[in-house]
Design a protein around this motif. Structure first.
Motif, PDB file in Angstrom:
ATOM      1  N   PHE A 102       0.805  -1.210   0.000  1.00 16.03           N
ATOM      2  CA  PHE A 102       0.000   0.000   0.000  1.00 16.03           C
ATOM      3  C   PHE A 102       0.847   1.273   0.000  1.00 16.03           C
ATOM      4  O   PHE A 102       0.338   2.356   0.239  1.00 16.03           O
ATOM      5  CB  PHE A 102      -0.951  -0.014   1.185  1.00 16.03           C
ATOM      6  N   HIS A 103       2.155   1.120  -0.291  1.00 21.01           N
ATOM      7  CA  HIS A 103       3.023   2.269  -0.510  1.00 21.01           C
ATOM      8  C   HIS A 103       3.221   2.405  -2.020  1.00 21.01           C
ATOM      9  O   HIS A 103       3.875   1.572  -2.636  1.00 21.01           O
ATOM     10  CB  HIS A 103       4.372   2.069   0.171  1.00 21.01           C
ATOM     11  N   PRO A 104       2.664   3.434  -2.636  1.00 18.95           N
ATOM     12  CA  PRO A 104       2.836   3.601  -4.090  1.00 18.95           C
ATOM     13  C   PRO A 104       4.295   3.850  -4.438  1.00 18.95           C
ATOM     14  O   PRO A 104       5.097   4.270  -3.593  1.00 18.95           O
ATOM     15  CB  PRO A 104       1.987   4.841  -4.411  1.00 18.95           C
ATOM     16  N   THR A 105       4.634   3.592  -5.684  1.00 20.96           N
ATOM     17  CA  THR A 105       5.956   4.011  -6.146  1.00 20.96           C
ATOM     18  C   THR A 105       5.960   5.534  -6.278  1.00 20.96           C
ATOM     19  O   THR A 105       4.909   6.164  -6.436  1.00 20.96           O
ATOM     20  CB  THR A 105       6.316   3.385  -7.498  1.00 20.96           C
ATOM     21  N   ARG A 106       7.149   6.092  -6.223  1.00 20.74           N
ATOM     22  CA  ARG A 106       7.262   7.544  -6.354  1.00 20.74           C
ATOM     23  C   ARG A 106       6.771   7.995  -7.728  1.00 20.74           C
ATOM     24  O   ARG A 106       6.135   9.044  -7.873  1.00 20.74           O
ATOM     25  CB  ARG A 106       8.714   7.963  -6.147  1.00 20.74           C
TER      26      ARG A 106
END
Length: 478
Positions: A102-106
């Motif tokens: 649930f951490h998007p890519t930059r």
């Protein structure tokens, strides 16, 4: 990117709010404001499009924040400009769910920001603010703007929001190096030909940006690339402190507590809490160590060197065209020389000096170190004759603490500003945001005497060893 074309805009206009700068913070302000009926807010950005840390846009880089820290969700989860709404429109909702990260890519987060900007006609690119002044007769701010087509516009506003972000900072020890021998991490990917040509690259400074550059150089080294060194003055290559109760310092509860402290205490706490915004993500440190271990199985690779507790005191170029760094080992106090071909400065960022505010000299109130005096609602202290308000985003580390550059507090800050502008609670702010209780119990708390008004001083340059707001819980760069 905008729904409004330049030709359709008048050369003079009146607004409730003019916001300067369009990074994630002011873009979030525009997003939330779009749902406030009757509020006329415009965001002006000098660049022709939204770009977010392009010099560090590594393909594999992750945002170290949940997607919930988008432009709007932590204040209004049903807003049509949420990250989930973006995923739905892009038809990536199920792939994102199945991915279970649930951490998007930059890169994905930047694409989300550009998507949101495209849906907000209030956001106007290629609009450079040249001057802001207070018109006492009209009781409004006047804003002079240079448009990308060369035409000059005049706007007025009841209130102003400044969100111009930070700019790369190079310490005095490195400032004498010629530009072809020095790269700031913020420009790293734009200077790849220089990196390719160097036989030895040295990263000076740590933090997340320095670690990501070191990781990239290590990957190149394993493929037969140049030698690399990584020097930092911190006592170790320390991880960011992501423990849950420590992260409660990024909540509104801690912000309210921090804001009420004496300024000397705030400055001490920000310095002590450096691992909250100057450390390196554990995942990046593990990747670096994995590459270092893999090197043990290879032969003939160029040298790799990591040294902590080392301060660079001077830099010069010798007769052979190499950079010579004079370094001090902080534990032993001994000095030594380090020779390299190219330096990458992971030395942080400093607040941009808003030259467009010069017409208001004498009307702004600064603290003893030349920083804005920022109230709890993010408005700055002004002379009493100024009835309008100037709010700031990402210029409040000294006043609101380590949450200031954190994307997770952005929606809360913007909702606070919009509530102040509207004069009513148009957004319901969360009441309970931390398990920790900060400060004294109510029964023992005593009122603090009001400090004397600080004198006005010139804006300082941020000290050389001050790193940017932590790069993984990424800060705005406008």
């Amino acid at each position: 990117m905008n729904a409004v074309t330049s030709d359709a805009l008048p050369l003079h206009s009146e607004h409730d709010v003019v916001a300067v700068g369009c990074g994630p913070f002011n873009l979030g302000l525009a997003a939330l404001a779009s749902s406030v009926e009757g509020l006329d807010l415009v965001v002006l950005e000098s660049r022709p499009e939204l770009r977010w840390h392009p010099g560090l846009m590594f393909d594999e880089a992750l945002l170290q924040l949940s997607f919930l820290a988008d432009l709007v969700t932590l204040v209004d989860p049903t807003h049509p400009l949420s990250f989930l709404a973006y995923l739905r429109e892009m038809d990536r909702l199920y792939p994102f769910y199945i991915r279970e990260r649930f951490h998007p890519t930059r890169r994905e987060y930047e694409d989300y920001l550009r998507w949101a900007a495209s849906k907000l006609p209030s956001v106007r690119f290629s609009h450079q603010v040249e001057a802001i002044d207070w018109d006492a007769e009209r009781q409004r701010f006047t804003v002079k703007v240079l448009r990308g087509d060369g035409r000059r516009l005049s706007m007025t506003a009841r209130d102003v929001v400044i969100g111009i972000g930070t700019e790369p900072s190079v310490p005095g020890a490195l400032s004498a190096l010629p530009s072809d021998k020095l790269i700031h991490t913020g420009h790293y990917l734009h200077r790849q030909p220089d990196v390719d040509a160097a036989r030895h690259v040295t990263v000076v400074g740590s933090g997340q940006s320095g670690a990501e550059v070191a990781l990239h150089l290590l990957q190149r080294n394993l493929a037969g690339g140049a030698a690399m060194s990584w020097l930092t003055r911190t006592v170790s290559f320390a991880p960011l402190d992501y423990t849950k109760l420590t992260l409660e310092m990024t909540t509104p509860a801690y912000v309210r507590y921090f804001h009420a402290l004496p300024q000397s205490t705030k400055d001490r706490l920000v310095a002590e809490q450096w691992r909250h915004y100057k450390g390196v993500s554990s995942e990046t440190l593990e990747q670096i160590h994995d590459l270092l271990y893999r090197r043990e199985l290879e032969r003939g690779l160029a040298d790799v060197e990591l040294r902590s507790g080392v301060a660079v005191e001077h830099a010069s170029v010798n007769g052979s065209g190499d950079v010579v760094l004079r370094c001090r080992h902080l534990d032993t106090k001994e000095t030594f020389e380090h020779t390299t071909s190219l330096v990458v400065a992971a030395t942080g960022y400093k607040q941009r000096s808003p030259g467009f505010l010069r017409p208001m000299d004498g009307l702004l109130r600064w603290d003893a170190q030349g920083r804005y005096q920022v109230r709890l609602d993010y408005s700055v202290e002004l002379a009493p004759e100024v009835r309008g308000r100037i709010f700031v985003t990402h210029a409040d580390l000294h006043s609101h603490g380590v949450a200031a550059p954190d994307l997770g507090v952005s929606a809360y800050r913007n909702a606070t500003i919009l509530n102040a502008v509207a004069g009513r609670e148009v957004f319901t702010l969360p009441r309970r945001t931390a398990f920790s209780r900060f400060g004294l119990p109510e029964a023992t708390a005593r009122p603090r005497p009001h400090p004397p008004e600080p004198r006005r001083v010139d804006l300082p340059v941020v000290p050389d060893d001050v790193a940017p707001p932590r790069a993984t819980r990424v800060s705005e760069a406008s």
